[in-house]
Design a protein around this motif. Structure first.
Motif, PDB file in Angstrom:
ATOM      1  N   ILE A  39      20.012 -24.510   1.844  1.00  0.00           N
ATOM      2  CA  ILE A  39      18.538 -24.607   1.798  1.00  0.00           C
ATOM      3  C   ILE A  39      18.038 -24.250   0.394  1.00  0.00           C
ATOM      4  N   GLY A  92      18.403 -22.577   9.676  1.00  0.00           N
ATOM      5  CA  GLY A  92      18.868 -22.681  11.050  1.00  0.00           C
ATOM      6  C   GLY A  92      18.841 -21.306  11.701  1.00  0.00           C
ATOM      7  N   GLY A  93      19.371 -21.232  12.907  1.00  0.00           N
ATOM      8  CA  GLY A  93      19.375 -19.972  13.657  1.00  0.00           C
ATOM      9  C   GLY A  93      20.023 -18.830  12.874  1.00  0.00           C
ATOM     10  N   SER A  95      19.913 -18.093   9.659  1.00  0.00           N
ATOM     11  CA  SER A  95      18.952 -17.448   8.740  1.00  0.00           C
ATOM     12  C   SER A  95      17.824 -16.764   9.514  1.00  0.00           C
ATOM     13  N   THR A 133      14.750 -24.972  10.329  1.00  0.00           N
ATOM     14  CA  THR A 133      15.044 -26.261   9.677  1.00  0.00           C
ATOM     15  C   THR A 133      16.071 -27.055  10.481  1.00  0.00           C
ATOM     16  N   THR A 134      16.521 -26.498  11.604  1.00  0.00           N
ATOM     17  CA  THR A 134      17.354 -27.265  12.545  1.00  0.00           C
ATOM     18  C   THR A 134      16.563 -27.330  13.853  1.00  0.00           C
ATOM     19  N   GLY A 145      18.836 -12.129  18.755  1.00  0.00           N
ATOM     20  CA  GLY A 145      19.539 -12.445  17.511  1.00  0.00           C
ATOM     21  C   GLY A 145      21.032 -12.399  17.814  1.00  0.00           C
ATOM     22  N   THR A 175      13.579 -30.979   9.299  1.00  0.00           N
ATOM     23  CA  THR A 175      14.886 -31.295   9.919  1.00  0.00           C
ATOM     24  C   THR A 175      15.406 -32.679   9.499  1.00  0.00           C
ATOM     25  N   HIS A 193      20.157 -24.413  26.205  1.00  0.00           N
ATOM     26  CA  HIS A 193      19.132 -23.377  26.448  1.00  0.00           C
ATOM     27  C   HIS A 193      18.209 -23.798  27.582  1.00  0.00           C
TER      28      HIS A 193
HETATM   29  N1  LIG Z   1      18.364 -16.133  18.208  1.00  0.00           N
HETATM   30  C1  LIG Z   1      18.518 -17.042  19.131  1.00  0.00           C
HETATM   31  O1  LIG Z   1      17.711 -17.115  20.064  1.00  0.00           O
HETATM   32  C2  LIG Z   1      19.662 -17.969  19.042  1.00  0.00           C
HETATM   33  C3  LIG Z   1      19.836 -18.991  19.989  1.00  0.00           C
HETATM   34  C4  LIG Z   1      20.931 -19.830  19.859  1.00  0.00           C
HETATM   35  C5  LIG Z   1      21.814 -19.680  18.820  1.00  0.00           C
HETATM   36  N2  LIG Z   1      21.646 -18.673  17.911  1.00  0.00           N
HETATM   37  C6  LIG Z   1      22.556 -18.455  16.780  1.00  0.00           C
HETATM   38  O2  LIG Z   1      22.093 -19.267  15.681  1.00  0.00           O
HETATM   39  C7  LIG Z   1      23.231 -19.612  14.844  1.00  0.00           C
HETATM   40  C8  LIG Z   1      23.343 -21.107  14.720  1.00  0.00           C
HETATM   41  O3  LIG Z   1      22.181 -21.647  14.176  1.00  0.00           O
HETATM   42  P1  LIG Z   1      22.108 -23.221  13.860  1.00  0.00           P
HETATM   43  O4  LIG Z   1      22.850 -23.938  14.906  1.00  0.00           O
HETATM   44  O5  LIG Z   1      20.706 -23.571  13.629  1.00  0.00           O
HETATM   45  O6  LIG Z   1      22.971 -23.396  12.540  1.00  0.00           O
HETATM   46  P2  LIG Z   1      23.015 -22.642  11.114  1.00  0.00           P
HETATM   47  O7  LIG Z   1      21.797 -21.873  10.845  1.00  0.00           O
HETATM   48  O8  LIG Z   1      24.314 -21.882  11.078  1.00  0.00           O
HETATM   49  O9  LIG Z   1      23.082 -23.887  10.123  1.00  0.00           O
HETATM   50  C9  LIG Z   1      24.147 -24.822  10.236  1.00  0.00           C
HETATM   51  C10 LIG Z   1      24.288 -25.611   8.946  1.00  0.00           C
HETATM   52  O10 LIG Z   1      23.180 -26.491   8.815  1.00  0.00           O
HETATM   53  C11 LIG Z   1      22.670 -26.426   7.500  1.00  0.00           C
HETATM   54  N3  LIG Z   1      21.247 -26.770   7.539  1.00  0.00           N
HETATM   55  C12 LIG Z   1      20.270 -26.125   8.209  1.00  0.00           C
HETATM   56  N4  LIG Z   1      19.099 -26.760   8.047  1.00  0.00           N
HETATM   57  C13 LIG Z   1      19.335 -27.814   7.248  1.00  0.00           C
HETATM   58  C14 LIG Z   1      18.520 -28.851   6.714  1.00  0.00           C
HETATM   59  N5  LIG Z   1      17.227 -28.942   7.003  1.00  0.00           N
HETATM   60  N6  LIG Z   1      19.105 -29.774   5.931  1.00  0.00           N
HETATM   61  C15 LIG Z   1      20.441 -29.728   5.649  1.00  0.00           C
HETATM   62  N7  LIG Z   1      21.261 -28.780   6.126  1.00  0.00           N
HETATM   63  C16 LIG Z   1      20.712 -27.831   6.919  1.00  0.00           C
HETATM   64  C17 LIG Z   1      22.927 -24.994   7.070  1.00  0.00           C
HETATM   65  O11 LIG Z   1      22.957 -24.898   5.670  1.00  0.00           O
HETATM   66  C18 LIG Z   1      24.288 -24.734   7.688  1.00  0.00           C
HETATM   67  O12 LIG Z   1      25.315 -25.171   6.850  1.00  0.00           O
HETATM   68  C19 LIG Z   1      24.452 -19.026  15.545  1.00  0.00           C
HETATM   69  O13 LIG Z   1      24.771 -17.777  14.987  1.00  0.00           O
HETATM   70  C20 LIG Z   1      23.989 -18.885  16.976  1.00  0.00           C
HETATM   71  O14 LIG Z   1      24.743 -17.944  17.709  1.00  0.00           O
HETATM   72  C21 LIG Z   1      20.580 -17.844  18.001  1.00  0.00           C
END
Ligand SMILES: NC(=O)c1ccc[n+]([C@@H]2O[C@H](COP(=O)([O-])OP(=O)(O)OC[C@H]3O[C@@H](n4cnc5c(N)ncnc54)[C@H](O)[C@@H]3O)[C@@H](O)[C@H]2O)c1
Ligand SMILES: [Fe+2]
Length: 375
Positions: A39, A92-93, A95, A133-134, A145, A175, A193
């Motif tokens: 990001i 994403g989740g 951060s 951003t995801t 978390g 996204t 979910h």
């Molecule tokens: N807190 C909650 O309620 C909750 C719920 C489910 C999962 N999680 C946790 O969240 C984490 C996963 O989050 P995630 O699936 O969003 O993935 P992530 O945050 O790990 O991101 C995955 C990849 O996508 C890339 N990315 C993200 N946005 C982008 C964009 N706009 N353009 C290009 N690349 C981008 C990131 O750089 C990274 O390499 C895990 O640790 C999971 O256990 C939390």
């Protein structure tokens, strides 16, 4: 009937919404942005910061997927050094979850481990804005978390009402740059979910309604986003579904699929969405074998003739997006299979699926479907 809903988050949804970020900050706020290196390198963090009038902005851009306790502590040090007032999680989740922990613990003493393992209790937090951003985790609307303890090789969830942010800015345009493989994994997480909020035995009509809507919209739009990342209508529906899924499961918790995703992540080191995809269809079939009507209303709402067709569509989508092909071919011994079942069953919320589950039955189920994944 009895249920409680607590949702203190100011949700701002829409294309271009992030440009209005300054409406939700005070110009005097000392801000810490928390994001990942992708990001930061894309220039997205800077582009958003340019909309702010604030002069005191620091950045922590080293969040890794499945963020570690160590990473949270590093970001925490920067937050304390800069005496921040406001933490902005962007990404994403991974951060967003890092930002939640930093916002809470930067207003207190101790390391993150003290809180994660119950030595200290979160009693407040700095201001918190979350910008996903995801389209997947819905973390912007949950009080959860998820963190990895690399020393113990264990992923752990943490829940506190202080993890609800002040403002969630959900801008689907953010996204458009998500690569197809990440779109696929995060989209399946969003579906899981919603499904788990829908069939959760502690659910209620509000959460079930939001969850049905979210399930339907993921099924309608995920493959379009996977094939055509620039499909604006599909991206918008998917971001909305992800947020709704988070809203719903944040209230009632998830069930067995998420309980299994934690030991799966420990064994296979795969992204969270893929850990969910691994057991999604087998657990859907298991739940229906226990309670044949548990998905009937959902199938009808999503316009499938039967529960069987709904499950077939989920399976078809996982296959078309090649989600399980990236799981490393690790041999899991019978003892390890039982270990996974024990870890999942030890989580109270695993038992919120329709019907009963225990270690014996889950070990049997795992033997059956993991063998087929690796055949
Ligand atoms: N807190 C909650 O309620 C909750 C719920 C489910 C999962 N999680 C946790 O969240 C984490 C996963 O989050 P995630 O699936 O969003 O993935 P992530 O945050 O790990 O991101 C995955 C990849 O996508 C890339 N990315 C993200 N946005 C982008 C964009 N706009 N353009 C290009 N690349 C981008 C990131 O750089 C990274 O390499 C895990 O640790 C999971 O256990 C939390
Ligand atoms: Fe999840």
């Amino acid at each position: 009937m009895e249920y409680s809903i607590y949702m203190p988050v100011n949700i701002q949804f829409g294309e271009g919404m992030v440009k209005r970020i300054d409406q939700f900050c005070s110009p005097k706020d000392r801000i810490l942005f928390i994001c990942d290196p992708v990001i930061e390198q894309m220039g997205l963090r800077k582009k958003i910061a340019d909309n702010l009038k604030n002069s005191d902005i620091s950045v922590f851009s080293d969040v890794e997927p499945n963020p570690s306790v160590h990473t949270v502590n590093k970001a925490l040090r920067i937050a304390k050094e800069n005496k921040i007032d406001l933490c902005i999680g962007l990404g994403g989740g991974s951060s967003l979850d890092t930002a939640k922990a930093v916002a809470c613990i930067s207003s207190a003493d101790g390391s993150f481990e003290d809180y994660l393992y119950g030595k200290q209790v979160v009693k407040g937090r700095k201001k918190l804005i979350l910008i996903p951003t995801t389209a997947g985790t819905g973390s912007e609307c949950t009080c959860v978390g998820v963190y990895t303890d690399t020393e113990k090789n264990r992923k752990t969830g943490y829940r506190t009402p202080y993890f609800y942010c002040d403002t969630a800015i959900v801008d689907p345009e953010l996204t458009y740059s998500v690569p197809s493989s990440v779109t696929a994994a995060t989209g399946i997480d969003a579906f899981t979910h919603a499904l788990e909020a829908y069939w959760n035995t502690s659910s209620n009509s509000l959460c079930r309604g939001a969850a049905m809507y979210a399930c339907r919209d993921v099924l309608k739009n995920l493959y379009s986003c996977y094939e055509d990342p620039q499909n604006k209508t599909a991206r918008s529906s998917l971001s909305n579904a992800s947020m709704l899924g988070g809203w719903a499961f944040g209230q009632v918790r998830t069930t067995l699929i998420h309980a299994l995703s934690f030991p799966f992540a420990d064994y296979f080191h795969v992204p969270h969405g893929i850990a969910c995809a691994l057991s999604l269809v087998p657990v859907m079939r298991y739940a229906v074998s226990n309670e044949p009507d548990c998905l009937t209303e959902l199938a009808c709402f999503c316009s499938y003739p039967s529960t069987k067709d709904l499950i077939a569509e989920v399976e078809n989508m996982i296959n078309r997006m090649n989600l399980l092909s990236s799981i490393p071919d690790i041999h899991i011994s019978p003892a390890e299979m039982r270990d996974i079942a024990e870890k999942a069953c030890a989580l109270e919320y695993a038992h919120l699926i329709p019907g009963d589950i225990d270690v014996e039955r889950l070990t049997f189920l795992l033997n059956d479907f993991l063998r087929r994944v690796f055949e």
